[in-house]
Design an enzyme around this catalytic site. Sequence first.
Site, PDB file in Angstrom:
ATOM      1  N   THR A 230       9.569 -13.757   0.104  1.00  0.00           N
ATOM      2  CA  THR A 230      10.778 -13.034   0.510  1.00  0.00           C
ATOM      3  C   THR A 230      10.652 -12.492   1.925  1.00  0.00           C
ATOM      4  OG1 THR A 230      11.172 -12.423  -1.788  1.00  0.00           O
ATOM      5  CG2 THR A 230      12.341 -11.153  -0.120  1.00  0.00           C
ATOM      6  N   THR A 231       9.574 -11.758   2.198  1.00  0.00           N
ATOM      7  CA  THR A 231       9.392 -11.144   3.515  1.00  0.00           C
ATOM      8  C   THR A 231       9.252 -12.207   4.595  1.00  0.00           C
ATOM      9  OG1 THR A 231       8.232  -9.390   2.346  1.00  0.00           O
ATOM     10  CG2 THR A 231       8.096  -9.344   4.732  1.00  0.00           C
TER      11      THR A 231
ATOM     12  N   TYR B  19       7.388 -16.514  -9.895  1.00  0.00           N
ATOM     13  CA  TYR B  19       7.770 -15.380  -9.036  1.00  0.00           C
ATOM     14  C   TYR B  19       9.047 -14.781  -9.616  1.00  0.00           C
ATOM     15  CZ  TYR B  19       9.053 -13.051  -4.568  1.00  0.00           C
ATOM     16  OH  TYR B  19       9.415 -12.150  -3.593  1.00  0.00           O
TER      17      TYR B  19
ATOM     18  N   LYS C 194       4.067 -13.199 -10.372  1.00  0.00           N
ATOM     19  CA  LYS C 194       4.333 -12.190  -9.341  1.00  0.00           C
ATOM     20  C   LYS C 194       5.556 -11.441  -9.854  1.00  0.00           C
ATOM     21  CE  LYS C 194       5.440 -11.598  -4.424  1.00  0.00           C
ATOM     22  NZ  LYS C 194       6.572 -10.666  -4.486  1.00  0.00           N
TER      23      LYS C 194
ATOM     24  N   SER D 247       8.145  -8.836  -9.570  1.00  0.00           N
ATOM     25  CA  SER D 247       8.839  -7.968  -8.612  1.00  0.00           C
ATOM     26  C   SER D 247      10.096  -7.386  -9.254  1.00  0.00           C
ATOM     27  CB  SER D 247       9.190  -8.745  -7.344  1.00  0.00           C
ATOM     28  OG  SER D 247       8.020  -9.139  -6.686  1.00  0.00           O
TER      29      SER D 247
ATOM     30  N   ASP E 110       6.238  -2.103  -4.444  1.00  0.00           N
ATOM     31  CA  ASP E 110       5.115  -1.376  -3.842  1.00  0.00           C
ATOM     32  C   ASP E 110       5.090   0.112  -4.183  1.00  0.00           C
ATOM     33  OD1 ASP E 110       5.207  -3.893  -2.783  1.00  0.00           O
ATOM     34  OD2 ASP E 110       4.922  -3.281  -0.704  1.00  0.00           O
TER      35      ASP E 110
ATOM     36  N   VAL F 122       1.348  -8.017  -4.857  1.00  0.00           N
ATOM     37  CA  VAL F 122       1.848  -8.784  -3.715  1.00  0.00           C
ATOM     38  C   VAL F 122       3.050  -8.004  -3.198  1.00  0.00           C
ATOM     39  CG1 VAL F 122       2.741 -10.991  -2.875  1.00  0.00           C
ATOM     40  CG2 VAL F 122       1.201 -10.961  -4.846  1.00  0.00           C
TER      41      VAL F 122
ATOM     42  N   SER G  92       5.331  -6.344   0.580  1.00  0.00           N
ATOM     43  CA  SER G  92       5.536  -6.349   2.033  1.00  0.00           C
ATOM     44  C   SER G  92       4.774  -5.227   2.739  1.00  0.00           C
ATOM     45  CB  SER G  92       7.026  -6.241   2.346  1.00  0.00           C
ATOM     46  OG  SER G  92       7.568  -5.062   1.774  1.00  0.00           O
TER      47      SER G  92
END
Length: 286
Positions: free
Chosen positions: A28-29, A120, A150, A152, A178, A193, A195
């Site tokens: 994404t980032t 993901y 992952k 998120s 995060d 994982v 940013s």
Amino acid sequence: QINLSVIRQYVDYLVSEQNVKNVFVNGTTGEGLSLSIQERKQLAEEWMCQGKDKLDHVIVHVGALSLPESQELARHAAAIGASGIAVIAPFFFKPSNKDELIAFLQKVASEAPAVPFYYYHIPPLTGVKIRVEELLDGIKERIPTFQGVKFSDKDLLDLAQCIHKNERKQLVFLYGVDEQLLSALAIGADGAVGSTYNYLGRKTNLMLQAFAKPDLALARKYQFLTGEFLNFVIKLGFGVAQTKAVMTFVSGIPMGPPRLPLVNASEEFIIKAKAKLDSIVWPDGN
């Protein structure tokens, strides 16, 4: 345009300044889904080349809206020796249930039969809300290389159920929100994982060390301060473009502008975000 020339400097910065030895490329980032297939291949190759003997793992995101493109990227990642591949759920024509999603993932994973495969899971961006707990049932039979997720999403109940089912520790759950990492660690996440680890990697590693001790009071201090910064910038409007701006002023490496439809972070954002980050006093005194 992509700028391959700064990746060597970027790798050295992550390793020496942030103590980050693993990267997730074209996610994404990294605006992976805004890039052409050729650009994604070039970036993956450069990260593999510059990361040789410096990075422990390079996981390449190979998800795409087009199955043949995703398969082509998976084959390419395998050919260049990537440590793993990850795939996002297709999000224009969406899978409506877990069997449809697994069928898509299986078609991609089978193109790289010797490479660990990660799903993901990022429903806030894909709109694919199939719970991971449900997805795990029978997935290893369909995708032998399935290594983990992952994750998120803020649904810690779903994550907890996944970890509870993973008693034999066959799978890895890497958390991707995060500001909630400590909560995810507490219920058994294996890593992260995200940013912010581009520019707060060292601080996050100190939090991980504190959690492992366990010194929960110290771990909370790090999480609260990361959260204080993110809470501040989210109110200003915080996305990929703003993340690039923060990484540029922290690292000194020019991360460049985003690709349309994203637009550059404003000068006002940069001034305020920098002042906020500079004002934070971390437990290690820096």
